[in-house]
Design a protein around this motif. Structure first.
Motif, PDB file in Angstrom:
ATOM      1  N   LEU A  48       0.831  -1.202   0.000  1.00 33.75           N
ATOM      2  CA  LEU A  48       0.000   0.000   0.000  1.00 33.75           C
ATOM      3  C   LEU A  48       0.870   1.258   0.000  1.00 33.75           C
ATOM      4  O   LEU A  48       0.574   2.228  -0.699  1.00 33.75           O
ATOM      5  CB  LEU A  48      -0.929  -0.001   1.210  1.00 33.75           C
ATOM      6  N   SER A  49       1.948   1.224   0.754  1.00 29.42           N
ATOM      7  CA  SER A  49       2.879   2.352   0.794  1.00 29.42           C
ATOM      8  C   SER A  49       3.488   2.600  -0.578  1.00 29.42           C
ATOM      9  O   SER A  49       3.644   3.743  -1.006  1.00 29.42           O
ATOM     10  CB  SER A  49       3.975   2.069   1.822  1.00 29.42           C
ATOM     11  N   ARG A  52       0.773   4.198  -2.820  1.00 28.00           N
ATOM     12  CA  ARG A  52       0.527   5.589  -2.439  1.00 28.00           C
ATOM     13  C   ARG A  52       1.712   6.487  -2.817  1.00 28.00           C
ATOM     14  O   ARG A  52       1.529   7.641  -3.190  1.00 28.00           O
ATOM     15  CB  ARG A  52       0.226   5.674  -0.945  1.00 28.00           C
ATOM     16  N   HIS A  53       2.924   5.945  -2.723  1.00 24.31           N
ATOM     17  CA  HIS A  53       4.107   6.706  -3.135  1.00 24.31           C
ATOM     18  C   HIS A  53       4.057   7.006  -4.634  1.00 24.31           C
ATOM     19  O   HIS A  53       4.403   8.116  -5.063  1.00 24.31           O
ATOM     20  CB  HIS A  53       5.383   5.937  -2.791  1.00 24.31           C
ATOM     21  N   ALA A  55       1.356   7.377  -6.388  1.00 25.81           N
ATOM     22  CA  ALA A  55       0.331   8.407  -6.571  1.00 25.81           C
ATOM     23  C   ALA A  55       0.863   9.785  -6.194  1.00 25.81           C
ATOM     24  O   ALA A  55       0.615  10.768  -6.895  1.00 25.81           O
ATOM     25  CB  ALA A  55      -0.907   8.072  -5.747  1.00 25.81           C
ATOM     26  N   ARG A  56       1.606   9.865  -5.083  1.00 20.94           N
ATOM     27  CA  ARG A  56       2.184  11.158  -4.679  1.00 20.94           C
ATOM     28  C   ARG A  56       3.196  11.662  -5.693  1.00 20.94           C
ATOM     29  O   ARG A  56       3.244  12.858  -5.994  1.00 20.94           O
ATOM     30  CB  ARG A  56       2.844  11.039  -3.306  1.00 20.94           C
ATOM     31  N   VAL A  92      -6.758   7.019  -4.474  1.00 22.56           N
ATOM     32  CA  VAL A  92      -5.617   6.129  -4.221  1.00 22.56           C
ATOM     33  C   VAL A  92      -4.948   6.508  -2.905  1.00 22.56           C
ATOM     34  O   VAL A  92      -4.565   5.641  -2.118  1.00 22.56           O
ATOM     35  CB  VAL A  92      -4.608   6.200  -5.385  1.00 22.56           C
ATOM     36  N   LEU A  93      -4.833   7.794  -2.643  1.00 16.93           N
ATOM     37  CA  LEU A  93      -4.197   8.243  -1.400  1.00 16.93           C
ATOM     38  C   LEU A  93      -5.065   7.936  -0.182  1.00 16.93           C
ATOM     39  O   LEU A  93      -4.554   7.860   0.935  1.00 16.93           O
ATOM     40  CB  LEU A  93      -3.898   9.737  -1.468  1.00 16.93           C
ATOM     41  N   ASN A  94      -6.363   7.751  -0.375  1.00 16.51           N
ATOM     42  CA  ASN A  94      -7.268   7.436   0.733  1.00 16.51           C
ATOM     43  C   ASN A  94      -7.398   5.936   0.996  1.00 16.51           C
ATOM     44  O   ASN A  94      -8.158   5.542   1.879  1.00 16.51           O
ATOM     45  CB  ASN A  94      -8.660   8.018   0.462  1.00 16.51           C
TER      46      ASN A  94
END
Length: 180
Positions: A48-49, A52-53, A55-56, A92-94
């Motif tokens: 998940l990390s 999310r990375h 996406a950021r 995606v970040l949520n």
């Protein structure tokens, strides 16, 4: 460099492993999803990390480059059912670790076949009683795609036997006692 057989780590330990609230939350998650050990939870968190990375980092790119790379990430996440087809990077970040654990074969089998515990689902998978299409899957952490979800079934070689009807207990008739 590392071991050539395992080129990169799949999981990372938490920064504060002895935080009481965090430990209780982990134990609750382990029980709800029937995970074998905390390493399985750490793998899900690391995956998940990583997502999310990505996406950021896409949010930080220029608009032209982002327009090319964003659909690739969103399509891969929609394929495994983490986000809807019309989702944005904010969705995606949520994402939470529970969203990823809900896509495991073990969790889907438990819900689909209404097994009592996730551990029963894990045992059925490991023993080879679950198929996806015509393939026998023996990995409980297998991430099920949206297409495969409808083709999960019990293996044809697995015969569910109904419990045998209860036999009536035999009643022994005693011989009448002789009176002398």
């Amino acid at each position: 460099m590392g071991d050539p057989k395992y080129p990169s780590r799949v999981w990372r330990k938490p920064k504060r492993p002895l935080n009481y609230d965090f430990m209780m939350e982990d134990l609750n998650t382990l029980g709800n999803y029937g995970l074998k050990n905390k390493r399985e939870l750490w793998k899900a968190r690391t995956e998940l990390s990583r997502v999310r990375h990505q996406a950021r980092s896409l949010l930080a790119l220029r608009q032209e480059v982002r327009a090319q790379k964003e659909p690739i990430l969103m399509k891969s996440l929609a394929k495994i059912g983490l986000v809807k087809d019309d989702a944005t990077l904010d969705d995606v970040l949520n994402l939470a670790v529970n969203n990823l654990l809900d896509r495991r074969l073990q969790t889907i089998v438990q819900r689909k076949f209404t097994l009592k515990t996730p551990y029963q689902a894990r045992q059925a998978i490991v023993h080879g009683h679950i198929t996806i299409g015509d393939r026998v899957i023996t990995v409980p952490s297998y991430t099920v795609t949206v297409k495969e979800e409808n083709s999960i079934q019990l293996s044809p070689r697995f015969k569910v036997q109904a419990p045998a009807p209860a036999a009536e207990p035999e009643v022994k008739e005693e011989a009448p006692a002789e009176q002398s």
